[in-house]
Scaffold this motif. Structure first.
Motif, PDB file in Angstrom:
ATOM      1  N   LEU A 195       4.778  10.471 -61.169  1.00  0.00           N
ATOM      2  CA  LEU A 195       4.249  11.049 -59.932  1.00  0.00           C
ATOM      3  C   LEU A 195       4.461  10.121 -58.743  1.00  0.00           C
ATOM      4  O   LEU A 195       4.840  10.564 -57.651  1.00  0.00           O
ATOM      5  CB  LEU A 195       2.769  11.383 -60.087  1.00  0.00           C
ATOM      6  CG  LEU A 195       2.448  12.619 -60.919  1.00  0.00           C
ATOM      7  CD1 LEU A 195       0.947  12.755 -61.113  1.00  0.00           C
ATOM      8  CD2 LEU A 195       3.006  13.867 -60.261  1.00  0.00           C
ATOM      9  N   LEU A 196       4.231   8.834 -58.939  1.00  0.00           N
ATOM     10  CA  LEU A 196       4.411   7.868 -57.853  1.00  0.00           C
ATOM     11  C   LEU A 196       5.867   7.794 -57.419  1.00  0.00           C
ATOM     12  O   LEU A 196       6.178   7.876 -56.219  1.00  0.00           O
ATOM     13  CB  LEU A 196       3.921   6.484 -58.291  1.00  0.00           C
ATOM     14  CG  LEU A 196       4.106   5.364 -57.286  1.00  0.00           C
ATOM     15  CD1 LEU A 196       3.212   5.584 -56.075  1.00  0.00           C
ATOM     16  CD2 LEU A 196       3.824   4.028 -57.927  1.00  0.00           C
ATOM     17  N   MET A 197       6.777   7.686 -58.381  1.00  0.00           N
ATOM     18  CA  MET A 197       8.201   7.610 -58.037  1.00  0.00           C
ATOM     19  C   MET A 197       8.684   8.930 -57.440  1.00  0.00           C
ATOM     20  O   MET A 197       9.515   8.949 -56.529  1.00  0.00           O
ATOM     21  CB  MET A 197       9.029   7.232 -59.260  1.00  0.00           C
ATOM     22  CG  MET A 197       8.791   5.817 -59.755  1.00  0.00           C
ATOM     23  SD  MET A 197       9.027   4.535 -58.517  1.00  0.00           S
ATOM     24  CE  MET A 197      10.764   4.668 -58.211  1.00  0.00           C
ATOM     25  N   GLY A 198       8.167  10.052 -57.941  1.00  0.00           N
ATOM     26  CA  GLY A 198       8.525  11.353 -57.376  1.00  0.00           C
ATOM     27  C   GLY A 198       8.028  11.502 -55.952  1.00  0.00           C
ATOM     28  O   GLY A 198       8.731  12.058 -55.093  1.00  0.00           O
ATOM     29  N   ALA A 199       6.833  11.002 -55.667  1.00  0.00           N
ATOM     30  CA  ALA A 199       6.296  11.070 -54.308  1.00  0.00           C
ATOM     31  C   ALA A 199       7.121  10.222 -53.349  1.00  0.00           C
ATOM     32  O   ALA A 199       7.397  10.641 -52.215  1.00  0.00           O
ATOM     33  CB  ALA A 199       4.837  10.617 -54.306  1.00  0.00           C
ATOM     34  N   VAL A 200       7.539   9.052 -53.800  1.00  0.00           N
ATOM     35  CA  VAL A 200       8.380   8.199 -52.946  1.00  0.00           C
ATOM     36  C   VAL A 200       9.730   8.867 -52.696  1.00  0.00           C
ATOM     37  O   VAL A 200      10.238   8.860 -51.570  1.00  0.00           O
ATOM     38  CB  VAL A 200       8.552   6.791 -53.572  1.00  0.00           C
ATOM     39  CG1 VAL A 200       9.583   5.982 -52.824  1.00  0.00           C
ATOM     40  CG2 VAL A 200       7.219   6.061 -53.605  1.00  0.00           C
ATOM     41  N   LEU A 201      10.311   9.477 -53.717  1.00  0.00           N
ATOM     42  CA  LEU A 201      11.583  10.183 -53.541  1.00  0.00           C
ATOM     43  C   LEU A 201      11.419  11.366 -52.583  1.00  0.00           C
ATOM     44  O   LEU A 201      12.274  11.592 -51.716  1.00  0.00           O
ATOM     45  CB  LEU A 201      12.128  10.661 -54.881  1.00  0.00           C
ATOM     46  CG  LEU A 201      13.484  11.361 -54.842  1.00  0.00           C
ATOM     47  CD1 LEU A 201      14.557  10.436 -54.278  1.00  0.00           C
ATOM     48  CD2 LEU A 201      13.867  11.851 -56.223  1.00  0.00           C
ATOM     49  N   ALA A 202      10.323  12.106 -52.713  1.00  0.00           N
ATOM     50  CA  ALA A 202      10.066  13.224 -51.798  1.00  0.00           C
ATOM     51  C   ALA A 202       9.916  12.720 -50.366  1.00  0.00           C
ATOM     52  O   ALA A 202      10.409  13.350 -49.419  1.00  0.00           O
ATOM     53  CB  ALA A 202       8.816  13.983 -52.238  1.00  0.00           C
ATOM     54  N   LEU A 203       9.275  11.579 -50.192  1.00  0.00           N
ATOM     55  CA  LEU A 203       9.141  10.985 -48.859  1.00  0.00           C
ATOM     56  C   LEU A 203      10.501  10.600 -48.287  1.00  0.00           C
ATOM     57  O   LEU A 203      10.773  10.814 -47.100  1.00  0.00           O
ATOM     58  CB  LEU A 203       8.220   9.767 -48.913  1.00  0.00           C
ATOM     59  CG  LEU A 203       8.026   9.006 -47.610  1.00  0.00           C
ATOM     60  CD1 LEU A 203       7.244   9.856 -46.615  1.00  0.00           C
ATOM     61  CD2 LEU A 203       7.326   7.701 -47.863  1.00  0.00           C
ATOM     62  N   LEU A 204      11.368  10.059 -49.134  1.00  0.00           N
ATOM     63  CA  LEU A 204      12.707   9.694 -48.668  1.00  0.00           C
ATOM     64  C   LEU A 204      13.511  10.931 -48.253  1.00  0.00           C
ATOM     65  O   LEU A 204      14.207  10.911 -47.233  1.00  0.00           O
ATOM     66  CB  LEU A 204      13.467   8.931 -49.755  1.00  0.00           C
ATOM     67  CG  LEU A 204      12.980   7.524 -50.062  1.00  0.00           C
ATOM     68  CD1 LEU A 204      13.756   6.945 -51.225  1.00  0.00           C
ATOM     69  CD2 LEU A 204      13.078   6.630 -48.848  1.00  0.00           C
ATOM     70  N   VAL A 205      13.413  11.996 -49.035  1.00  0.00           N
ATOM     71  CA  VAL A 205      14.116  13.229 -48.684  1.00  0.00           C
ATOM     72  C   VAL A 205      13.546  13.801 -47.389  1.00  0.00           C
ATOM     73  O   VAL A 205      14.283  14.251 -46.512  1.00  0.00           O
ATOM     74  CB  VAL A 205      14.039  14.254 -49.840  1.00  0.00           C
ATOM     75  CG1 VAL A 205      14.559  15.611 -49.410  1.00  0.00           C
ATOM     76  CG2 VAL A 205      14.814  13.744 -51.052  1.00  0.00           C
ATOM     77  N   TRP A 206      12.229  13.766 -47.262  1.00  0.00           N
ATOM     78  CA  TRP A 206      11.582  14.269 -46.048  1.00  0.00           C
ATOM     79  C   TRP A 206      12.008  13.460 -44.819  1.00  0.00           C
ATOM     80  O   TRP A 206      12.168  14.013 -43.737  1.00  0.00           O
ATOM     81  CB  TRP A 206      10.066  14.224 -46.220  1.00  0.00           C
ATOM     82  CG  TRP A 206       9.306  14.582 -44.989  1.00  0.00           C
ATOM     83  CD1 TRP A 206       9.075  15.836 -44.507  1.00  0.00           C
ATOM     84  CD2 TRP A 206       8.717  13.666 -44.069  1.00  0.00           C
ATOM     85  NE1 TRP A 206       8.354  15.751 -43.338  1.00  0.00           N
ATOM     86  CE2 TRP A 206       8.127  14.433 -43.048  1.00  0.00           C
ATOM     87  CE3 TRP A 206       8.615  12.280 -44.013  1.00  0.00           C
ATOM     88  CZ2 TRP A 206       7.448  13.868 -41.987  1.00  0.00           C
ATOM     89  CZ3 TRP A 206       7.940  11.706 -42.958  1.00  0.00           C
ATOM     90  CH2 TRP A 206       7.369  12.496 -41.960  1.00  0.00           C
ATOM     91  N   ALA A 207      12.198  12.147 -44.986  1.00  0.00           N
ATOM     92  CA  ALA A 207      12.556  11.275 -43.866  1.00  0.00           C
ATOM     93  C   ALA A 207      14.032  11.360 -43.490  1.00  0.00           C
ATOM     94  O   ALA A 207      14.441  10.809 -42.469  1.00  0.00           O
ATOM     95  CB  ALA A 207      12.195   9.827 -44.195  1.00  0.00           C
ATOM     96  N   THR A 208      14.829  12.026 -44.297  1.00  0.00           N
ATOM     97  CA  THR A 208      16.249  12.174 -43.989  1.00  0.00           C
ATOM     98  C   THR A 208      16.409  13.077 -42.770  1.00  0.00           C
ATOM     99  O   THR A 208      15.823  14.150 -42.709  1.00  0.00           O
ATOM    100  CB  THR A 208      16.994  12.776 -45.193  1.00  0.00           C
ATOM    101  OG1 THR A 208      16.768  11.940 -46.323  1.00  0.00           O
ATOM    102  CG2 THR A 208      18.475  12.869 -44.931  1.00  0.00           C
ATOM    103  N   PRO A 209      17.192  12.638 -41.772  1.00  0.00           N
ATOM    104  CA  PRO A 209      17.344  13.433 -40.548  1.00  0.00           C
ATOM    105  C   PRO A 209      17.969  14.802 -40.803  1.00  0.00           C
ATOM    106  O   PRO A 209      18.788  14.974 -41.703  1.00  0.00           O
ATOM    107  CB  PRO A 209      18.273  12.582 -39.681  1.00  0.00           C
ATOM    108  CG  PRO A 209      18.266  11.231 -40.277  1.00  0.00           C
ATOM    109  CD  PRO A 209      17.927  11.381 -41.719  1.00  0.00           C
ATOM    110  N   VAL A 210      17.554  15.759 -39.989  1.00  0.00           N
ATOM    111  CA  VAL A 210      18.082  17.122 -40.053  1.00  0.00           C
ATOM    112  C   VAL A 210      18.949  17.337 -38.820  1.00  0.00           C
ATOM    113  O   VAL A 210      18.536  17.049 -37.694  1.00  0.00           O
ATOM    114  CB  VAL A 210      16.942  18.151 -40.096  1.00  0.00           C
ATOM    115  CG1 VAL A 210      17.501  19.566 -40.079  1.00  0.00           C
ATOM    116  CG2 VAL A 210      16.071  17.933 -41.316  1.00  0.00           C
TER     117      VAL A 210
END
Length: 141
Positions: free
Chosen positions: A23-38
């Motif tokens: 869950l912790l690693m998945g949350a960090v990965l989700a944060l990285l994807v969210w922070a990727t510019p659109v």
């Protein structure tokens, strides 16, 4: 010794620890994807995540460090859950899983640098060579 012989307050809930790590690693990965510019409605995976920053923090760079962090978390849990004794391989030095991980990561860095120098930017075959190197290190070193 069976789990029944271990006092209740000393039992370790390993499935909960595994789930927490995932869950912790998945949350960090989700944060990285969210922070990727659109850009134009789609994610620009190679755009800087911090515009004007001192380092090119792009999603692939962040993903690389996320994988390293995931490996460290995994190997820490493995070391606690399944302690091992060092073994001797073809280098004639005693190594543990963590030592072999370090040797394979260090060797992979040099393989990738050599690949970039001799073959150029597409690193897919260099990555395949790194995986073969890591498998050999974990098997024989």
């Amino acid at each position: 010794m069976s789990d029944a012989a271990i006092p209740t307050h000393k039992r370790i809930a390993w499935p909960a620890i595994y789930a927490l790590a995932v869950l912790l690693m998945g949350a960090v990965l989700a944060l990285l994807v969210w922070a990727t510019p659109v850009k134009d409605g789609a994610r620009d995976w190679t755009a800087p995540m911090v515009p004007g920053g001192w380092m090119a923090w792009t999603f692939p760079v962040a993903l690389f460090f996320w994988v390293i962090a995931g490996l460290l978390v995994l190997f820490t849990i493995l070391a606690i859950r399944f302690p091992e004794t060092p073994r001797r391989g073809i280098l004639r030095i005693e190594t543990t899983r963590g030592d072999r991980l370090f040797i394979s990561l260090l060797g992979s860095a040099f393989i990738c640098l050599g690949w970039l120098f001799f073959a150029g930017p597409p690193l897919w075959w260099g990555l395949a060579l790194c995986l073969v190197h890591a498998a050999a290190v974990f098997r024989w070193v």
